[in-house]
Design a protein around this motif. Sequence first.
Motif, PDB file in Angstrom:
ATOM      1  N   ILE A  10       0.853  -1.187   0.000  1.00  0.00           N
ATOM      2  CA  ILE A  10       0.000   0.000   0.000  1.00  0.00           C
ATOM      3  C   ILE A  10       0.886   1.233   0.000  1.00  0.00           C
ATOM      4  N   LYS A  11       0.848   1.990  -1.073  1.00  0.00           N
ATOM      5  CA  LYS A  11       1.714   3.182  -1.128  1.00  0.00           C
ATOM      6  C   LYS A  11       0.981   4.351  -0.465  1.00  0.00           C
ATOM      7  N   PRO A  12       1.530   4.890   0.621  1.00  0.00           N
ATOM      8  CA  PRO A  12       0.818   5.961   1.334  1.00  0.00           C
ATOM      9  C   PRO A  12       1.084   7.320   0.696  1.00  0.00           C
ATOM     10  N   THR A  13       0.213   7.716  -0.200  1.00  0.00           N
ATOM     11  CA  THR A  13       0.481   8.990  -0.879  1.00  0.00           C
ATOM     12  C   THR A  13      -0.650   9.998  -0.738  1.00  0.00           C
ATOM     13  N   GLY A  14      -1.695   9.686   0.022  1.00  0.00           N
ATOM     14  CA  GLY A  14      -2.740  10.698   0.183  1.00  0.00           C
ATOM     15  C   GLY A  14      -3.882  10.171   1.025  1.00  0.00           C
ATOM     16  N   ASP A  15      -4.820  11.052   1.335  1.00  0.00           N
ATOM     17  CA  ASP A  15      -5.964  10.635   2.143  1.00  0.00           C
ATOM     18  C   ASP A  15      -6.822   9.647   1.353  1.00  0.00           C
ATOM     19  N   LEU A  16      -7.327   8.649   2.046  1.00  0.00           N
ATOM     20  CA  LEU A  16      -8.108   7.610   1.361  1.00  0.00           C
ATOM     21  C   LEU A  16      -9.477   8.142   0.947  1.00  0.00           C
ATOM     22  N   HIS A  17      -9.941   7.663  -0.201  1.00  0.00           N
ATOM     23  CA  HIS A  17     -11.277   8.057  -0.668  1.00  0.00           C
ATOM     24  C   HIS A  17     -12.105   6.814  -0.972  1.00  0.00           C
ATOM     25  N   PRO A 211     -14.003  11.858   0.341  1.00  0.00           N
ATOM     26  CA  PRO A 211     -13.058  11.275   1.296  1.00  0.00           C
ATOM     27  C   PRO A 211     -13.743  10.218   2.163  1.00  0.00           C
ATOM     28  N   LEU A 212     -12.965   9.219   2.556  1.00  0.00           N
ATOM     29  CA  LEU A 212     -13.528   8.114   3.333  1.00  0.00           C
ATOM     30  C   LEU A 212     -13.804   8.506   4.788  1.00  0.00           C
ATOM     31  N   PHE A 213     -12.988   9.389   5.331  1.00  0.00           N
ATOM     32  CA  PHE A 213     -13.096   9.665   6.773  1.00  0.00           C
ATOM     33  C   PHE A 213     -13.448  11.109   7.109  1.00  0.00           C
ATOM     34  N   ALA A 214     -14.004  11.838   6.158  1.00  0.00           N
ATOM     35  CA  ALA A 214     -14.338  13.238   6.436  1.00  0.00           C
ATOM     36  C   ALA A 214     -15.452  13.296   7.469  1.00  0.00           C
ATOM     37  N   PRO A 215     -15.436  14.358   8.339  1.00  0.00           N
ATOM     38  CA  PRO A 215     -16.547  14.518   9.268  1.00  0.00           C
ATOM     39  C   PRO A 215     -17.871  14.666   8.498  1.00  0.00           C
ATOM     40  N   GLU A 216     -18.958  14.351   9.212  1.00  0.00           N
ATOM     41  CA  GLU A 216     -20.277  14.311   8.574  1.00  0.00           C
ATOM     42  C   GLU A 216     -20.608  15.570   7.764  1.00  0.00           C
ATOM     43  N   ASN A 217     -20.332  16.744   8.337  1.00  0.00           N
ATOM     44  CA  ASN A 217     -20.720  17.978   7.624  1.00  0.00           C
ATOM     45  C   ASN A 217     -19.924  18.169   6.337  1.00  0.00           C
ATOM     46  N   ILE A 218     -18.649  17.763   6.362  1.00  0.00           N
ATOM     47  CA  ILE A 218     -17.836  17.890   5.142  1.00  0.00           C
ATOM     48  C   ILE A 218     -18.302  16.874   4.105  1.00  0.00           C
ATOM     49  N   LEU A 219     -18.624  15.661   4.591  1.00  0.00           N
ATOM     50  CA  LEU A 219     -19.123  14.623   3.686  1.00  0.00           C
ATOM     51  C   LEU A 219     -20.369  15.133   2.967  1.00  0.00           C
ATOM     52  N   GLN A 220     -21.267  15.738   3.752  1.00  0.00           N
ATOM     53  CA  GLN A 220     -22.512  16.240   3.160  1.00  0.00           C
ATOM     54  C   GLN A 220     -22.224  17.335   2.127  1.00  0.00           C
ATOM     55  N   LYS A 221     -21.375  18.279   2.520  1.00  0.00           N
ATOM     56  CA  LYS A 221     -21.042  19.378   1.589  1.00  0.00           C
ATOM     57  C   LYS A 221     -20.434  18.833   0.304  1.00  0.00           C
ATOM     58  N   THR A 222     -19.550  17.837   0.446  1.00  0.00           N
ATOM     59  CA  THR A 222     -18.881  17.267  -0.725  1.00  0.00           C
ATOM     60  C   THR A 222     -19.903  16.625  -1.654  1.00  0.00           C
ATOM     61  N   ILE A 223     -20.805  15.843  -1.079  1.00  0.00           N
ATOM     62  CA  ILE A 223     -21.801  15.157  -1.924  1.00  0.00           C
ATOM     63  C   ILE A 223     -22.724  16.180  -2.591  1.00  0.00           C
ATOM     64  N   MET A 224     -23.066  17.256  -1.879  1.00  0.00           N
ATOM     65  CA  MET A 224     -23.954  18.269  -2.471  1.00  0.00           C
ATOM     66  C   MET A 224     -23.274  19.015  -3.633  1.00  0.00           C
ATOM     67  N   ARG A 225     -21.923  18.903  -3.706  1.00  0.00           N
ATOM     68  CA  ARG A 225     -21.195  19.577  -4.796  1.00  0.00           C
ATOM     69  C   ARG A 225     -21.162  18.744  -6.080  1.00  0.00           C
ATOM     70  N   MET A 226     -21.757  17.555  -6.054  1.00  0.00           N
ATOM     71  CA  MET A 226     -21.675  16.696  -7.248  1.00  0.00           C
ATOM     72  C   MET A 226     -22.251  17.397  -8.472  1.00  0.00           C
ATOM     73  N   VAL A 227     -21.587  17.133  -9.589  1.00  0.00           N
ATOM     74  CA  VAL A 227     -22.001  17.779 -10.839  1.00  0.00           C
ATOM     75  C   VAL A 227     -23.195  17.025 -11.424  1.00  0.00           C
ATOM     76  N   THR A 228     -24.251  17.782 -11.794  1.00  0.00           N
ATOM     77  CA  THR A 228     -25.425  17.148 -12.426  1.00  0.00           C
ATOM     78  C   THR A 228     -25.780  17.932 -13.679  1.00  0.00           C
ATOM     79  N   ASN A 229     -26.729  17.406 -14.436  1.00  0.00           N
ATOM     80  CA  ASN A 229     -27.143  18.138 -15.644  1.00  0.00           C
ATOM     81  C   ASN A 229     -28.281  19.109 -15.298  1.00  0.00           C
ATOM     82  N   SER A 230     -28.852  19.741 -16.322  1.00  0.00           N
ATOM     83  CA  SER A 230     -29.820  20.808 -16.036  1.00  0.00           C
ATOM     84  C   SER A 230     -31.271  20.320 -16.085  1.00  0.00           C
TER      85      SER A 230
END
Length: 332
Positions: A10-17, A211-230
């Motif tokens: 396992i090459k440790p090169t960044g936060d797990l997602h 990210p796999l281990f982000a706190p709940e509020n960051i997880l939510q914000k990240t998911i709400m940023r997902m790109v969708t169509n119009s």
Amino acid sequence: MMKKISLTGIKPTGDLHIGNFFGAIKPALELAKEYDARYFIADYHALNSMKNPKELNAVIRKVAAGWLASGLDPEKVIFYRQSSIPEVFELTTMIMAFTSKGLMNRAHAYKAAVQENNQKGDDPDAGINMGLFTYPVLMAADIILFDSDVVPVGQDQVQHIEMAQDIAQSVNANYGKPVLKVPSAAVQESVAVVPGLDGRKMSKSYGNVIPLFAPENILQKTIMRMVTNSQSVEEPKDPDTSQIFLLYKLFADNEEQSAFAARFRAGGMGWGDAKEELFRVVNCKLSPIRERFDSIIADIPALDKILEQGAAKARPIAAATVKRFRKAAGID
Ligand code: ADP
Ligand code: TRP
């Protein structure tokens, strides 16, 4: 009957997602059912590209804690850091004598770096350190040292395993006996590519990860940023072309999946609502893993102790291989 040995580096090169979790961690942990499984953090491999000590130090611990939180049981498998096993470096030196320079010239990662330099009109070896050039030798030592039968890897690493085979075979041919075990690659073809926030493969390098281990509020914000169509709220939507649904399938049971797909097709569900539902299932599945991660990472000395205990189990195996090789080579 003795179980076959599997080895995962396992090459440790960044936060797990989430892509790492479904594409690498989960399938690798499954191996422990069938194999005598060994897992290690390839921290000297990471040193080639990571020169910031604070960052490297932190990421080694976070990746180790991530695997433990995801279910790696250090009582049942061997889990250690590459840097804790001096025999890795001893074996690296020994197999260097059996590795042709031409073999290294053909390594994909090195060739790609040279090609990039040529395209830019730079010196062909600009910015290429010997760690990158000899990367496959260190990796061969990682593998051969532990008598590995199979090494589960993605397609991009297959060449490295073939080089390890070449090297072990040269040693055995020279001494006319099986001094080193010749490993095989187990290519994980079926692992699906997990899509990222923008629909491309989820990857650190695209900046589109959940990210796999982000706190709940960051997880939510990240998911709400997902790109969708119009498409409007009213319009029926196709679940199978939406990365929201593709991600949902990784986390939800069959019943939830059918119900969610029906809501897509019926119309009347906006993208915001769809993301909220995705967040709900992701958060529900990740919460226990995140809690375990938080408690492991809060106690670094205890984590280091687990890794040291793993190294103590690994070293006698490594020492036996080196001893066998030294004896065969006349350096005993
Ligand atoms: P990244 O692309 O974020 O830099 P790495 O190259 O460090 O990820 O990948 C580490 C492991 O996780 C590899 O085994 C890789 O195949 C797996 N992996 C990474 N991203 C994904 C993804 N989006 N889907 C499936 N597996 C993935
Ligand atoms: N090169 C692997 C990667 O980039 C990491 C690695 C180092 C490895 N040593 C290994 C993998 C030995 C398997 C076996 O992902």
